[in-house]
Design an enzyme around this catalytic site. Structure first.
Site, PDB file in Angstrom:
ATOM      1  N   GLU A 150      33.086  17.637  61.706  1.00 39.15           N
ATOM      2  CA  GLU A 150      33.529  16.400  62.342  1.00 39.15           C
ATOM      3  C   GLU A 150      34.551  16.703  63.442  1.00 39.15           C
ATOM      4  O   GLU A 150      35.740  16.886  63.153  1.00 39.15           O
ATOM      5  CB  GLU A 150      34.160  15.465  61.309  1.00 39.15           C
ATOM      6  CG  GLU A 150      33.197  15.031  60.228  1.00 39.15           C
ATOM      7  CD  GLU A 150      33.588  13.671  59.661  1.00 39.15           C
ATOM      8  OE1 GLU A 150      32.716  12.793  59.637  1.00 39.15           O
ATOM      9  OE2 GLU A 150      34.752  13.495  59.258  1.00 39.15           O
TER      10      GLU A 150
ATOM     11  N   GLU B  95      41.461  12.715  58.754  1.00 39.61           N
ATOM     12  CA  GLU B  95      42.518  11.691  58.633  1.00 39.61           C
ATOM     13  C   GLU B  95      43.510  12.078  57.542  1.00 39.61           C
ATOM     14  O   GLU B  95      44.707  11.834  57.656  1.00 39.61           O
ATOM     15  CB  GLU B  95      41.879  10.312  58.377  1.00 39.61           C
ATOM     16  CG  GLU B  95      41.216   9.786  59.639  1.00 39.61           C
ATOM     17  CD  GLU B  95      40.096   8.782  59.427  1.00 39.61           C
ATOM     18  OE1 GLU B  95      39.932   8.275  58.296  1.00 39.61           O
ATOM     19  OE2 GLU B  95      39.371   8.512  60.409  1.00 39.61           O
TER      20      GLU B  95
ATOM     21  N   GLY C  38      31.200   6.963  59.311  1.00 38.79           N
ATOM     22  CA  GLY C  38      32.284   6.028  59.005  1.00 38.79           C
ATOM     23  C   GLY C  38      31.864   4.607  59.345  1.00 38.79           C
ATOM     24  O   GLY C  38      31.128   3.956  58.603  1.00 38.79           O
ATOM     25  N   GLY C  39      32.300   4.139  60.518  1.00 40.53           N
ATOM     26  CA  GLY C  39      32.089   2.746  60.939  1.00 40.53           C
ATOM     27  C   GLY C  39      30.703   2.189  60.675  1.00 40.53           C
ATOM     28  O   GLY C  39      30.564   1.095  60.104  1.00 40.53           O
TER      29      GLY C  39
ATOM     30  N   HIS D 149      39.164  15.519  54.792  1.00 42.65           N
ATOM     31  CA  HIS D 149      38.841  14.687  55.957  1.00 42.65           C
ATOM     32  C   HIS D 149      39.982  14.798  56.974  1.00 42.65           C
ATOM     33  O   HIS D 149      41.149  14.883  56.591  1.00 42.65           O
ATOM     34  CB  HIS D 149      38.633  13.226  55.537  1.00 42.65           C
ATOM     35  CG  HIS D 149      38.079  12.405  56.662  1.00 42.65           C
ATOM     36  ND1 HIS D 149      38.874  11.903  57.670  1.00 42.65           N
ATOM     37  CD2 HIS D 149      36.808  12.038  56.963  1.00 42.65           C
ATOM     38  CE1 HIS D 149      38.113  11.262  58.539  1.00 42.65           C
ATOM     39  NE2 HIS D 149      36.856  11.320  58.141  1.00 42.65           N
TER      40      HIS D 149
ATOM     41  N   ASN E  57      31.241   6.981  54.723  1.00 39.87           N
ATOM     42  CA  ASN E  57      32.663   7.088  54.376  1.00 39.87           C
ATOM     43  C   ASN E  57      33.301   5.751  54.739  1.00 39.87           C
ATOM     44  O   ASN E  57      33.514   5.473  55.915  1.00 39.87           O
ATOM     45  CB  ASN E  57      33.281   8.252  55.156  1.00 39.87           C
ATOM     46  CG  ASN E  57      34.795   8.294  55.021  1.00 39.87           C
ATOM     47  OD1 ASN E  57      35.370   7.682  54.110  1.00 39.87           O
ATOM     48  ND2 ASN E  57      35.445   9.012  55.923  1.00 39.87           N
ATOM     49  N   TRP E  58      33.584   4.958  53.713  1.00 37.01           N
ATOM     50  CA  TRP E  58      34.087   3.601  53.976  1.00 37.01           C
ATOM     51  C   TRP E  58      35.562   3.585  54.391  1.00 37.01           C
ATOM     52  O   TRP E  58      36.063   2.544  54.805  1.00 37.01           O
ATOM     53  CB  TRP E  58      33.911   2.735  52.730  1.00 37.01           C
ATOM     54  CG  TRP E  58      32.523   2.239  52.522  1.00 37.01           C
ATOM     55  CD1 TRP E  58      31.450   2.441  53.343  1.00 37.01           C
ATOM     56  CD2 TRP E  58      32.048   1.446  51.419  1.00 37.01           C
ATOM     57  NE1 TRP E  58      30.337   1.819  52.814  1.00 37.01           N
ATOM     58  CE2 TRP E  58      30.674   1.208  51.630  1.00 37.01           C
ATOM     59  CE3 TRP E  58      32.644   0.931  50.267  1.00 37.01           C
ATOM     60  CZ2 TRP E  58      29.899   0.458  50.752  1.00 37.01           C
ATOM     61  CZ3 TRP E  58      31.865   0.194  49.373  1.00 37.01           C
ATOM     62  CH2 TRP E  58      30.515  -0.036  49.617  1.00 37.01           C
ATOM     63  N   LYS E  59      36.258   4.706  54.213  1.00 36.37           N
ATOM     64  CA  LYS E  59      37.699   4.741  54.516  1.00 36.37           C
ATOM     65  C   LYS E  59      38.389   3.584  53.781  1.00 36.37           C
ATOM     66  O   LYS E  59      37.987   3.249  52.681  1.00 36.37           O
ATOM     67  CB  LYS E  59      37.915   4.705  56.035  1.00 36.37           C
ATOM     68  CG  LYS E  59      37.064   5.763  56.743  1.00 36.37           C
ATOM     69  CD  LYS E  59      37.396   5.969  58.178  1.00 36.37           C
ATOM     70  CE  LYS E  59      36.486   7.075  58.728  1.00 36.37           C
ATOM     71  NZ  LYS E  59      36.804   7.468  60.075  1.00 36.37           N
TER      72      LYS E  59
ATOM     73  N   GLY F  54      35.499   7.749  65.192  1.00 37.70           N
ATOM     74  CA  GLY F  54      35.962   6.387  65.439  1.00 37.70           C
ATOM     75  C   GLY F  54      36.212   6.079  66.907  1.00 37.70           C
ATOM     76  O   GLY F  54      36.804   5.057  67.246  1.00 37.70           O
TER      77      GLY F  54
ATOM     78  N   SER G 214      31.159   9.159  65.061  1.00 37.71           N
ATOM     79  CA  SER G 214      30.442   8.125  65.821  1.00 37.71           C
ATOM     80  C   SER G 214      28.916   8.214  65.679  1.00 37.71           C
ATOM     81  O   SER G 214      28.182   7.948  66.637  1.00 37.71           O
ATOM     82  CB  SER G 214      30.857   8.142  67.299  1.00 37.71           C
ATOM     83  OG  SER G 214      32.250   7.869  67.408  1.00 37.71           O
TER      84      SER G 214
END
Ligand code: PGA
Length: 251
Positions: free
Chosen positions: A166, A96, A233-234, A94, A9-11, A172, A212
């Site tokens: 999640e 966010e 993500g990251g 998601h 997930n590149w956000k 994150g 994470s």
């Protein structure tokens, strides 16, 4: 046997040039789609250029969509717009989006129905906050999300669905849920799906862990019986790490 699914997930990261560099670096390194499903959820503006260059073992998804096919919804993107450019997956709910963009269980439910109608493969995100984990309401929160988000979906649709567990406190933050907590909660999600549908559906649905996930902890997470993949993500932003993460699902 459930096929593992690893998704990045590149956000809101990567320009067009950065996205292209990534896809050229990973395309030939993806394991066969017969063994692992690999997906990148990218920002809308780079979806078309990624779809055009995706190898047969990497799929491209959108991070959100509207449920309607068209309308006066400034700034939104419709499901048929995504399929018209060859996008095959969509991320729904998601945390966010739930926290910052007014995504509700009701809109997630509408989006899931719409995704299935348009033959987009949805990944639905659920998870509790730190406060909810600490006051012991994790199961209640997750059950409520599942009951509301899955409303009206058929058993056949739910078997095709992927759920990403999640925990919000692990996203994150560098704090991964322990493999045991992650597995227990994914097991609970499977149990709720079983109680809303039946055992066959619970056995078929794929559940990812997200929060994470990185190259150093993916092996332990993937070894858990209820975890069928990861939403990352990251660590999905670096091509080398993404290649390692996807290949970890083969072990
Ligand atoms: P993270 O994000 O891997 O950077 O924690 C996961 C997610 O938000 O899907």
């Amino acid at each position: 046997m459930r096929k593992p699914i690893i998704a990045g997930n590149w956000k809101m990261f990567k320009t067009r040039d950065e996205a292209l560099q990534f896809i050229y670096a990973v395309n030939d390194q993806m394991p066969s789609n017969e063994e692992v499903e690999s997906v990148i959820f990218a920002p809308f503006v780079v979806l078309r250029c990624l779809v055009k260059r995706q190898g047969e073992n990497l799929k491209i998804g959108a991070q959100n969509m509207h449920f309607a096919e068209e309308g006066a919804f400034t700034g939104e993107v419709a499901p048929n717009m995504l399929t018209s450019i060859g996008v095959t997956y969509v991320l729904i709910g998601h945390s966010e989006r739930r926290a910052m963009f007014n995504e509700t269980d009701e809109s997630c439910n509408k989006k899931l129905h719409s995704a299935f109608k348009h033959e987009l493969k949805p990944i639905l995100c659920v998870g509790e906050s730190l406060e909810q984990r600490e006051n012991g309401t994790t199961e209640e929160v997750i059950r409520h999300q599942l009951v509301e988000d899955l409303k009206g979906l058929s058993k056949e649709q739910v078997k095709e669905l992927v759920i990403a567990y999640e925990p919000i406190w692990a996203i994150g933050t560098g704090k991964t849920a322990t493999a045991q907590i992650a597995d227990e909660t994914c097991g609970y999600i499977r149990h709720v799906v079983g109680s809303l549908y039946d055992q066959e559906t619970a056995d078929a649905i794929r559940i990812q862990y997200g929060g994470s996930v990185k190259t150093s902890n993916i092996d332990e997470l993937m070894a858990q019986p209820n975890i069928d993949g990861a939403l990352i993500g990251g660590a999905s932003l670096k091509s080398d790490d993404f290649i390692t993460l996807v290949n970890a699902a083969l072990k």
